[in-house]
Design a protein around this motif. Structure first.
Motif, PDB file in Angstrom:
ATOM      1  N   GLN A   1       1.195  -0.898  -0.261  1.00 46.15           N
ATOM      2  CA  GLN A   1      -0.118   0.135  -0.398  1.00 46.15           C
ATOM      3  C   GLN A   1       0.764   1.426   0.094  1.00 46.15           C
ATOM      4  O   GLN A   1       1.769   1.233   0.602  1.00 46.15           O
TER       5      GLN A   1
ATOM      6  N   TYR B   1      -4.371   4.763   2.746  1.00 42.36           N
ATOM      7  CA  TYR B   1      -5.035   4.247   3.543  1.00 42.36           C
ATOM      8  C   TYR B   1      -6.104   4.759   3.948  1.00 42.36           C
ATOM      9  O   TYR B   1      -5.816   6.293   3.395  1.00 42.36           O
TER      10      TYR B   1
ATOM     11  N   TRP C   1      -2.852  -0.995   7.655  1.00 41.34           N
ATOM     12  CA  TRP C   1      -1.236  -0.239   7.303  1.00 41.34           C
ATOM     13  C   TRP C   1      -1.556  -0.050   8.774  1.00 41.34           C
ATOM     14  O   TRP C   1      -2.186   0.268   9.515  1.00 41.34           O
TER      15      TRP C   1
END
Length: 578
Positions: A21, A26, A433
Motif C-alpha cells: 500500500q 490508507y 496499515w
C-alpha cells in the motif's frame, strides 16, 4: 499515451504482485499536536456512501469530538490534515460533485470541531487534494495554507495543482503544472521558510514509465523554481513519503529533502526495490540529487517495498518497508520488516549490518507476513518501526531499536490486535496499515487501520518509554446497534416539498435496540454546514413528526438526515422556494 488508474484502485493493478500500500491509499491520516492530542481525518461509511470524517482525542485517549462533512451526491474523503498551536484543524481531500467526479476541498475546523470554513475548488474533471501544510504566525495561528494534488482534463490527463490560501481560507494564488502529455500527480507537500516542496510522479512514456517528480515553488507568488525528474528507465516509481531532514536556517537558502519510493521494474518482472533520493541545494541554491540508493533483499526478488522515511537530528535518513523473508529469500516464508539507515552526506549505509530485519514469529514454518509501514526517530536517536503482522495474531506490531556502536539493538517489540480484527476472523478480508506518531517526550503512539472497499476501521495504542501501554483507543464504530436490515426499514419524509416557509418532517423508527433509541435529525445547507439540530433525544419505536421553519433562511436546496443510535439511516433533500 498511458493513463494512470485512479489511486483508490491503484493497488489492485500496479502493485498487486508486491502486495503493498502507498500512504495515499490508507483510509485515515493522523496528526499529533504539541499537547499530544490526536487528530484523524479520513472517511466514515453511511449506508454505502463515504463522508469526510474528522476526530480529536486528548492526550489520555479520551474522545473530544467528531465531525462529518459530506456532499450528498457520492463519496467524499479527507486525505491529509494539519493543526495549528491553538487547535484549529485544516483538512484537504475531495468531495463528489453533481457530475459524480471529485472536487478539491479545504476544511477549517474550530478547536471544538465545528466547521469554521469550507472551500470547494470546482473543476470539470476528477480532482483531489492529496497533501496540506501550513505556516504559523508568531502568535501560533496558521497564516498560510498550502494544498497540492491534481486536477484532470480530457486534454492533459492529470496535472499537478498547488493552491495557497490565507489562514482564514481566502484563495491567494494557484498554479497548475501540465508540461507533459501523461499524468502528473502530486502526492505530498512540505514547507520551509520561503519554499513549498512538492513531490509526486509523472508518466514519461513507455520506456521510462512513471518517474518521481520533485518541484520547488516560491511561497510568496507561486513561482516554479525547478522541476527535477528522477531518471530510471524500465521501472515505475511511486513516492511513498517525503521528509525535510532539518530546515534551512535562513529565508533564502533551500532545505535538504529526502524521498523514498516503491520501484518496480517492468522489464524484469520479478524485481522490485526500495528507492531513496537525497536532494541538496547547490551553492547557487539550485536543488540537485545528491545521492540515489536502491536496496533489494536478494538478486531477483519481488516484494522489496519501501513505505516510510524519517530523519534524525543529524540529518541521517531511515527507510523502512518489507522484503521477502530475510532468513531464506528463496522460500515462501513470508515478508519481514526491513529498516535501513543512510548517512546524509554520501548515502553510505549507517549500520554495520546494512539492514535491520524483524519477524514477529521467526519460528513459523509456513511463513507469515510482517509489513512495516511507518518509521519515526526521536531526539535521542531511538527508532520505532510499525506495521501489520499476521502472527501477532493477524494484527499489528511495533518494535523499538536503540542505537549503540554502529548497530541498532532491539529494546522491545509489542503486538496489538484491535477489535476490528474480528471482522477478518469472520471472513471479511481487510487491507491493513499502521502509522506512528511521536509524543512530545519521544514515546510512540501507534495508530492501526483496516479497510475494504465498503468499510474502514482504526484503533490506537500509546506506549511509555518502557513499552508499557499507557492507553488504548479501540472504538470499532461500524453499525454497533442497528442491523442494516432494520435500518433500511426506517423512513423519513417531508411535506410539502418544495415548501415556504415551513414543512413537516415525518419519520418512522420500527425497531428498538434498547427501550429507547437515540434519535437525531439534522439540517444542512448545500456546503455541508449544520444549520439546525431539529431532533436530539431518546425515543421508543414509533411514528413521529416535527416542523421545520425556514423563514430565516434563503431559498435553495437543504438536506435533512435521520440518525439512530449513531448510525446515519437516511438523507433526503428539500427545496425552500420564497
Amino acid at each position: 499515451m498511458k493513463t494512470l488508474i485512479p489511486l483508490f484502485v491503484f493497488l489492485i493493478v500496479f502493485l498487486s504482485e508486491c502486495k503493498s500500500q502507498v500512504t495515499q491509499d490508507y483510509p485515515f491520516k493522523t496528526y499529533l499536536d504539541s499537547a499530544n492530542n490526536l487528530y484523524t481525518a479520513g472517511f466514515t461509511t453511511n449506508k454505502g456512501q463515504k463522508d469526510i470524517f474528522v476526530q480529536k482525542f486528548d492526550s489520555s485517549g479520551i474522545h473530544l469530538w467528531s465531525r462529518e462533512f459530506f456532499s450528498f451526491e457520492g463519496n467524499d474523503r479527507g486525505l491529509d490534515l494539519k493543526v495549528d498551536r491553538h487547535g484549529y484543524t485544516y483538512v484537504t481531500g475531495y468531495v463528489s460533485n453533481l457530475t459524480f467526479s471529485n472536487d478539491i476541498i479545504l476544511l477549517i475546523l474550530n478547536p471544538d470541531g465545528t466547521i469554521l470554513y469550507s472551500s470547494i475548488y470546482e473543476h470539470f474533471g476528477d480532482d483531489k487534494g492529496m497533501g496540506i501544510d501550513i505556516t504559523a504566525a508568531p502568535n501560533g495561528y496558521a497564516d498560510e495554507i498550502f494544498i497540492t494534488g491534481y486536477v484532470s482534463s480530457d486534454l492533459t490527463d492529470k496535472d499537478i495543482i498547488i493552491k495557497k490560501y490565507s489562514g482564514s481560507g481566502d484563495s491567494l494564488w494557484q498554479k497548475v503544472y501540465n508540461k507533459f502529455s501523461g499524468d502528473d500527480v502530486a502526492t505530498d507537500i512540505l514547507l520551509d521558510n520561503s519554499y513549498a516542496y512538492v513531490v509526486g510522479y509523472t508518466y514519461q512514456g513507455p520506456v521510462r514509465g512513471n518517474e518521481i517528480m520533485f518541484q520547488t515553488y516560491s511561497k510568496d507568488d507561486g513561482a516554479l523554481n525547478e522541476t527535477l525528474i528522477d531518471y530510471k528507465p524500465g521501472s515505475n516509481e511511486m513516492p511513498t513519503e517525503m521528509v525535510i531532514p532539518g530546515k534551512a536556517s535562513n529565508t533564502i537558502q533551500k532545505s535538504r529533502v529526502s524521498i523514498t519510493s516503491i520501484s518496480e521494474n517492468f522489464t524484469q518482472i520479478n524485481i522490485s526495490r526500495y528507492h531513496t533520493l537525497y536532494l541538496n541545494p547547490s551553492s547557487s541554491n539550485e536543488m540537485n540529487i545528491r545521492w540515489s540508493k536502491d536496496f533489494i533483499n536478494g538478486l531477483f526478488s519481488r516484494n522489496n517495498t519501501a513505505t516510510s522515511i524519517a530523519a534524525d537530528s543529524a540529518g541521517d535518513i531511515y527507510v523502512t518497508g518489507y522484503v521477502p523473508g530475510y532468513d531464506n529469500i528463496n522460500q515462501n516464508n513470508g515478508l519481514d520488516f526491513a529498516t535501513i539507515k543512510y548517512k546524509w552526506d554520501r548515502g553510505q549505509y549507517g549500520w554495520n549490518s546494512i539492514a535491520r530485519f524483524f519477524n514477529y514469529d521467526e519460528n513459523s514454518t509456513t511463513g507469515t507476513d510482517d509489513k512495516a509501514s511507518s518509521i519515526k526517530v526521536n531526539n535521542a536517536g531511538d527508532i520505532f518501526v510499525a506495521g501489520s503482522s499476521d502472527a501477532s495474531p493477524s494484527g499489528f506490531s511495533i518494535v523499538k531499536y536503540v542505537q549503540h556502536n554502529g548497530d541498532p539493538n532491539m529494546d522491545y517489540f509489542k503486538g496489538f490486535t484491535p477489535g476490528f480484527m474480528t471482522q477478518e476472523q469472520s471472513g471479511q478480508k481487510l487491507n491493513k496499515w499502521a502509522t506512528i506518531e511521536l509524543s512530545s517526550d519521544g514515546t510512540p503512539l501507534l495508530v492501526v487501520m483496516g479497510w475494504d472497499e465498503n468499510s474502514a476501521y482504526w484503533a490506537a495504542q500509546k506506549f511509555d518509554s518502557n513499552g508499557n501501554v499507557s492507553y488504548t483507543i479501540d472504538d470499532t464504530k461500524d453499525i454497533k446497534n442497528i442491523s442494516s436490515e432494520n435500518s433500511n426499514k426506517a423512513t423519513i419524509e417531508n411535506y410539502p416539498n418544495p415548501f415556504n416557509p415551513s414543512t413537516t418532517i415525518t419519520y418512522n423508527i420500527p425497531f428498538s435496540v434498547t427501550e429507547e433509541n437515540s434519535v437525531q435529525i439534522k439540517i444542512f445547507n448545500p456546503l455541508g454546514q449544520e444549520i439546525s439540530k431539529l431532533v436530539d433525544e431518546r425515543k421508543p419505536a414509533g411514528n413521529y413528526s416535527v416542523k421545520f421553519d425556514g423563514s430565516e433562511l434563503s431559498s435553495g436546496m437543504y438536506f435533512y438526515i435521520l440518525s439512530v443510535n449513531g448510525y446515519k439511516v437516511q438523507t433526503k433533500r428539500m427545496m425552500l422556494l420564497k
